[in-house]
Design a protein around this motif. Structure first.
Motif, mmCIF file in Angstrom:
data_model
loop_
_atom_site.group_PDB
_atom_site.id
_atom_site.type_symbol
_atom_site.label_atom_id
_atom_site.label_comp_id
_atom_site.label_asym_id
_atom_site.label_seq_id
_atom_site.Cartn_x
_atom_site.Cartn_y
_atom_site.Cartn_z
ATOM 1 N N CYS A 1 20.773 74.540 -9.321
ATOM 2 C CA CYS A 1 20.112 73.914 -10.464
ATOM 3 C C CYS A 1 18.659 74.379 -10.462
ATOM 4 C CB CYS A 1 20.180 72.399 -10.343
ATOM 5 S SG CYS A 1 19.339 71.553 -11.707
ATOM 6 N N ASP B 1 16.119 72.690 -11.025
ATOM 7 C CA ASP B 1 15.245 71.623 -10.544
ATOM 8 C C ASP B 1 14.372 72.143 -9.386
ATOM 9 O OD1 ASP B 1 14.382 69.262 -9.021
ATOM 10 O OD2 ASP B 1 15.732 68.145 -10.335
ATOM 11 N N GLY C 1 21.146 72.196 -14.379
ATOM 12 C CA GLY C 1 22.463 71.667 -14.043
ATOM 13 C C GLY C 1 23.336 72.670 -13.304
ATOM 14 N N HIS D 1 23.374 69.140 -7.089
ATOM 15 C CA HIS D 1 22.575 68.280 -6.206
ATOM 16 C C HIS D 1 22.692 66.808 -6.550
ATOM 17 C CE1 HIS D 1 19.106 67.737 -9.085
ATOM 18 N NE2 HIS D 1 19.695 68.785 -9.608
ATOM 19 N N CYS E 1 20.840 64.905 -10.462
ATOM 20 C CA CYS E 1 20.578 65.992 -11.409
ATOM 21 C C CYS E 1 20.381 65.447 -12.826
ATOM 22 C CB CYS E 1 21.759 66.964 -11.398
ATOM 23 S SG CYS E 1 21.446 68.417 -12.406
ATOM 24 N N ALA E 2 19.209 65.674 -13.383
ATOM 25 C CA ALA E 2 18.897 65.158 -14.717
ATOM 26 C C ALA E 2 19.833 65.740 -15.767
ATOM 27 C CB ALA E 2 17.442 65.470 -15.066
#
Ligand code: ZN
Ligand code: ZN
Length: 554
Positions: free
Chosen positions: A215, A217, A242, A283, A294-295
């Motif tokens: 991801c 992130d 993602g 994650h 994970c957003a």
């Protein structure tokens, strides 16, 4: 053979790119609140390109120098408590100390900017302000501030927004130069050359390429070099929100890799019985599972994992359907707990099939084997991998064992230097990176990454980044620093010019999409290109901090 298990995936939810930000805490350890700067009609030289960056005072303290100087510095204080099993027989303490020195050196350089500017700001009406300010900047930041901004301070207030953005970009520039000239994260020489190094090991496991999509992130940016302890140059990394990697892009890469094997025998000849291995790393958060995950998947671990697996199978199917003669690839799904850096590995069975609930948890195995001798601990890792999926291919099993053993060092790293888990379990990135490239970003929570060719295609990722930074920076009156970066292949005629044009277009699109922030001096953009074939340093193009000078300030 490999078709049946795809069914298990069909329940997987189709996921939109609705990236709601969780309510995970946002803070940077060590950062101090700053007063809002008053916009002033002051000027700023092209800070990041300024020669002063390289003529830093040699007497500067260790933390002012990014990377190299601090790697030999003293070990950070040990926060262990008696109850923690911090040491594991397979954890490499010396390597951990080296990696921690580097990480702390880089992060301290960024986190020193606000406190240093606050000190300088407090002196602005002193008679010898300019020389005092430069002495502090040299000592604490490792570079000088533009004289014209300092010289104008007596007329009005010091322009802290300009100074902050310029200092962030100058620090980024120095960090990049250090990365590309001194190779601070190089693996030990012994490891590099032993039996052909990691590439050699990979081939004995049956793989000629390791292609990992984590991801995007910032809390996964250290996945390759820290979490998995792999040599970053020997692994292809391409991050996506993602971990939903682009299948077409991966097919293209696969074709390129197979073509090179066929035409040039690199990294091995096409008749060698090895395969391309694609890995997805999703994650989750063990400390705050509802918000810290994970957003892109609404902090839902099962959703993040199944979407990753679904994408992997899609890539495999694309290869099998597009190329005849039994062409296929191997797949591996890994989960990362971003609070402890422990991984879980979904061990494939004899057919290569993975299941969402069938994995080895490195944290559990770490605790269970910590007190054993090395050979017993290794034996238990082998057992765990094989018990999880009894038919697992021998080479795949050996690769997974290595990843788990490597991850033990990272689990020990977090425990030794941070405690039970990281203090910054949420977002605490120092700047946004947008574009293609950023090989130098191998550290956790340093940069929020938006992989893109145009702003439109990554608009939602960028919006999330801007929202994160509105909370981290703008709330305190500080601007959002964005590095727009395009790497290019220098052997392709016109590639540099196209990269430069892309930088300019993306910058203009950013300025128009976030025109309110930009108009208030709360968005600054540095444009950078790099010839990734020449192993060159980054090349600084334009910077909004500089452009405002030409326009007469805002
Ligand atoms: Zn994520
Ligand atoms: Zn490249």
């Amino acid at each position: 053979m490999q078709r049946q298990y795809r069914q298990s995936l069909s329940q997987a939810t189709s996921l939109g790119r609705n990236r709601a930000i969780g309510t995970a805490p946002m803070r940077r350890p060590g950062a101090v609140g700053a007063e809002a700067g008053t916009p002033a009609a002051s000027l700023w030289r092209h800070a990041a390109a300024s020669a002063s960056v390289r003529t830093a005072d040699p007497t500067a303290t260790a933390h002012a120098s990014v990377g190299s100087a601090v790697r030999t510095g003293p070990k950070a204080p040990d926060f262990r408590t008696a109850s923690q099993t911090t040491h594991h027989v397979l954890a490499r303490a010396e390597e951990n100390a080296r990696l921690n020195d580097y990480e702390q050196g880089v992060k301290t350089a960024f986190d020193s900017i606000v406190p240093t500017l606050k000190r300088i700001s407090a002196l602005q009406h002193e008679p010898d302000f300019e020389s005092q300010a430069q002495a502090i900047a040299r000592r604490e930041l490792g570079f000088e501030l533009p004289e014209d901004i300092l010289a104008d301070a007596w007329i009005d207030q010091l322009d802290m927004r300009h100074l902050y953005a310029g200092c962030t970009f100058a620090t980024y520039h120095r960090f990049c130069d250090d990365f590309f000239t001194t190779d601070p994260l190089a693996v030990e020489d012994g490891e590099k050359n032993f039996n052909g190094g990691f590439e050699g090991f990979l081939q004995t496991c049956g793989f000629h390429t390791l292609d990992i999509s984590p991801c995007a992130d910032g809390r996964l940016a250290h996945l390759i070099r820290y979490v998995l302890r792999l040599p970053h140059r020997a692994v292809r990394r391409k991050s996506y929100a993602g971990a939903l990697f682009d299948i077409e892009n991966s097919v293209q890469k696969w074709v390129e890799v197979e073509m090179l094997r066929f035409r040039a025998g690199v990294p091995n000849t096409a008749d060698a019985p090895t395969r391309y291995l694609k890995v997805v790393a999703y994650h989750y958060s063990s400390v705050d599972p509802e918000h810290g995950g994970c957003a892109a998947h609404g902090s839902d671990t099962a959703k993040a994992a199944s979407a990753g697996l679904e994408r992997l199978l899609g890539f495999q199917q694309a290869i099998e359907n597009s190329f005849c003669c039994g062409a296929s690839i191997d797949l591996l799904l890994i989960g990362l707990d971003t609070d402890t850096d422990a991984i879980r590995v979904h061990v494939p069975d004899g057919e290569g099939a993975m299941a969402l609930d069938r994995y080895v948890d490195a944290l559990e195995l770490y605790a269970a084997t910590a007190r054993q001798d090395a050979s017993r601990a290794r034996h238990d890792i082998q057992d765990a991998v094989r018990q999880t999926s009894p038919g697992v291919a021998e080479g795949m099993a050996r690769l997974i064992e290595r990843l788990i053993e490597n991850n033990f060092s990272q689990i020990a790293y977090v425990r030794d230097y941070h405690g039970d888990h990281y203090a910054d379990i949420g977002h605490a990135e120092r700047f946004i990176g947008a574009g293609v490239g950023f090989e130098e970003i191998q550290l956790r929570n340093l940069m929020y990454f938006a992989y893109l060719d145009t702003v439109e295609e990554a608009a939602s990722d960028l919006d999330v980044g801007i929202r994160i930074f509105t909370e981290l920076n703008c709330r305190r009156g500080l601007p959002v620093p964005v590095v727009v970066r395009f790497d290019y292949h220098g052997q392709v005629p016109g590639a540099r010019e196209r990269a430069v044009t892309r930088c300019r277009r993306v910058t203009e699109a950013l300025q128009s999409r976030y025109r309110d922030l930009f108009g208030r001096g709360l968005l600054h953009v540095l444009q950078v290109v790099r010839d990734c074939n020449a192993d060159a340093p980054i090349e600084i193009l334009e910077c909004t901090v500089n452009a405002e000078r030409k326009a007469g300030g805002h």
